[in-house]
Design a protein around this motif. Structure first.
Motif, PDB file in Angstrom:
ATOM      1  N   UNK A  49      53.251 -43.784  -1.236  1.00 50.33           N
ATOM      2  CA  UNK A  49      53.747 -44.064  -2.614  1.00 50.33           C
ATOM      3  C   UNK A  49      55.417 -44.659  -1.521  1.00 50.33           C
ATOM      4  N   UNK A  50      56.025 -44.136  -0.412  1.00 48.70           N
ATOM      5  CA  UNK A  50      56.813 -45.391  -0.035  1.00 48.70           C
ATOM      6  C   UNK A  50      56.196 -46.517   0.108  1.00 48.70           C
ATOM      7  N   UNK A  51      55.116 -46.940   0.918  1.00 47.11           N
ATOM      8  CA  UNK A  51      54.846 -48.342   0.215  1.00 47.11           C
ATOM      9  C   UNK A  51      54.315 -48.975  -0.615  1.00 47.11           C
ATOM     10  N   UNK A  52      53.934 -48.394  -1.611  1.00 45.13           N
ATOM     11  CA  UNK A  52      53.379 -49.014  -3.075  1.00 45.13           C
ATOM     12  C   UNK A  52      55.761 -49.053  -3.997  1.00 45.13           C
ATOM     13  N   UNK A  53      56.563 -48.740  -2.956  1.00 41.13           N
ATOM     14  CA  UNK A  53      57.589 -48.701  -3.258  1.00 41.13           C
ATOM     15  C   UNK A  53      58.222 -49.623  -3.060  1.00 41.13           C
TER      16      UNK A  53
ATOM     17  N   UNK B  38      46.405 -41.613  -7.165  1.00 50.08           N
ATOM     18  CA  UNK B  38      47.855 -41.415  -7.084  1.00 50.08           C
ATOM     19  C   UNK B  38      48.452 -41.859  -8.401  1.00 50.08           C
ATOM     20  N   UNK B  39      48.955 -41.012  -9.125  1.00 48.39           N
ATOM     21  CA  UNK B  39      49.722 -41.751 -10.168  1.00 48.39           C
ATOM     22  C   UNK B  39      51.288 -41.903  -9.222  1.00 48.39           C
ATOM     23  N   UNK B  40      52.205 -43.201  -9.411  1.00 49.79           N
ATOM     24  CA  UNK B  40      53.702 -43.044  -9.345  1.00 49.79           C
ATOM     25  C   UNK B  40      54.574 -43.663 -10.473  1.00 49.79           C
TER      26      UNK B  40
ATOM     27  N   UNK C 166      64.306 -50.402 -17.435  1.00 54.66           N
ATOM     28  CA  UNK C 166      64.618 -49.541 -19.087  1.00 54.66           C
ATOM     29  C   UNK C 166      62.741 -49.938 -19.764  1.00 54.66           C
ATOM     30  N   UNK C 167      61.588 -50.194 -19.330  1.00 58.82           N
ATOM     31  CA  UNK C 167      60.420 -49.330 -19.873  1.00 58.82           C
ATOM     32  C   UNK C 167      59.334 -48.624 -18.465  1.00 58.82           C
ATOM     33  N   UNK C 168      58.824 -47.803 -18.670  1.00 56.68           N
ATOM     34  CA  UNK C 168      57.304 -47.631 -18.083  1.00 56.68           C
ATOM     35  C   UNK C 168      57.056 -48.421 -17.149  1.00 56.68           C
ATOM     36  N   UNK C 169      56.399 -48.022 -15.875  1.00 55.59           N
ATOM     37  CA  UNK C 169      55.241 -48.783 -15.510  1.00 55.59           C
ATOM     38  C   UNK C 169      54.869 -47.744 -14.421  1.00 55.59           C
ATOM     39  N   UNK C 170      53.589 -48.239 -14.885  1.00 53.25           N
ATOM     40  CA  UNK C 170      52.834 -46.883 -13.746  1.00 53.25           C
ATOM     41  C   UNK C 170      51.768 -48.276 -12.847  1.00 53.25           C
ATOM     42  N   UNK C 171      51.963 -47.213 -11.495  1.00 51.68           N
ATOM     43  CA  UNK C 171      50.802 -48.069 -10.727  1.00 51.68           C
ATOM     44  C   UNK C 171      49.745 -47.303 -10.296  1.00 51.68           C
TER      45      UNK C 171
END
Lengths: 160, 129
Positions: A10-14, A140-142, A148-153
């Protein structure tokens, strides 16, 4: 997946997402798990998916609203080009962001010494992909707020 | 005479960004050609005189490594400068592409200072116009 491995992913995706969107579209990215009271528009309509081919099989998916795709595309092209932007520009821009993001993620996850290969990104409407609307436990959902818009990975956990 | 640059990438967004980054880096007077994959690039090279190729790695039809190998097998293009750009850029990939004949490898997204530094090392000049 062990919690420590999942946290590292998750940190790597961030890191990869923030670096990619800041560099390509000057967009502000807020990881929602770190800022739970962040306000954002909860709408998701389109996706881009890319396969990780080696060193092991995996998939990464970017899901966002049409409006955010449009906004990101305008940011990218606005820096460079006059003229009208259409769905082809949006598809191409979102695919290019996922391609760059996934490449950065692989460097974060696999380091400098491993050869890895990606497939070609595919763009589509979220309504046509049930597996991305209601992902199974292997994903894994992040979630992020981007401008201001939702973005999902979504990341297939075999990536880690 | 201005430089003639061939940008090879399946993404129109990436091609547009790369061309503008060249222009920001001082190469605004260069002549730009574009191709969507390695095959298209090889076809274009048959008819156009090109001074520098900037090619993506991850492309359909013929990827950047296949394109690079095909290019270097042709005696006419053995010394043509080629910069590879890739979203999957780490040291292992850079080594692989340099061994295949690339003159430089840059990670995506490419920044103007990064490109400028590479162009100076290849051409010994800042302005390519």
């Amino acid at each position: 997946m062990a919690d420590s491995k999942q946290d590292a992913l998750i940190e790597a995706v961030d890191t990869a997402l923030i670096g990619t969107l800041e560099n390509m579209a000057f967009a502000e990215v807020v990881p929602l798990r770190k800022v739970p009271d962040c306000e954002f528009v909860d709408e998701l309509n389109v996706y881009s998916v890319i396969d990780l081919i080696e060193p092991r099989a995996g998939r990464a998916v970017l899901i966002l609203s049409k409006q955010l795709a449009e906004s990101i595309t305008e940011s990218i092209y606005g820096m460079f080009e006059d003229g009208e932007l259409g769905p082809d520009h949006q598809r191409d821009a979102v695919n290019e962001i996922l391609n760059t993001l996934t490449g950065r993620l692989c460097v974060e996850m696999f380091g400098e010494d491993t050869i890895y290969n990606l497939g070609i990104p595919e763009f589509g409407m979220l309504a046509e992909k049930a597996e991305f609307q209601d992902p199974s436990s292997s994903w894994i959902q992040i979630d992020y707020s981007v401008e201001g818009w939702l973005l999902r990975v979504l990341i297939d956990t075999t990536l880690s | 005479m201005s430089h003639r640059i061939l940008i090879v990438d399946d993404s129109a967004t990436a091609r547009m960004m790369i061309q503008r980054i060249f222009e920001i880096a001082g190469w605004q007077d260069a002549t730009f050609h574009q191709a969507g994959n390695g095959k298209e690039a090889l076809d274009l090279l048959k008819t156009e005189e090109i001074d520098l190729v900037m090619s993506d790695y991850n492309m359909p039809e013929m990827d950047g490594a296949q394109f690079l190998r095909a290019l270097r097998e042709d005696a006419k293009f053995v010394n043509l400068p080629v910069i590879m750009i890739t979203s999957i850029g780490n040291e292992a990939r850079e080594k692989q592409l340099m061994e295949a004949g690339a003159n430089a490898v840059l990670p995506k997204p490419v920044s103007p200072p990064q490109l400028n530094e590479t162009l100076v090392s290849l051409f010994g000049e800042v302005n390519g116009g």
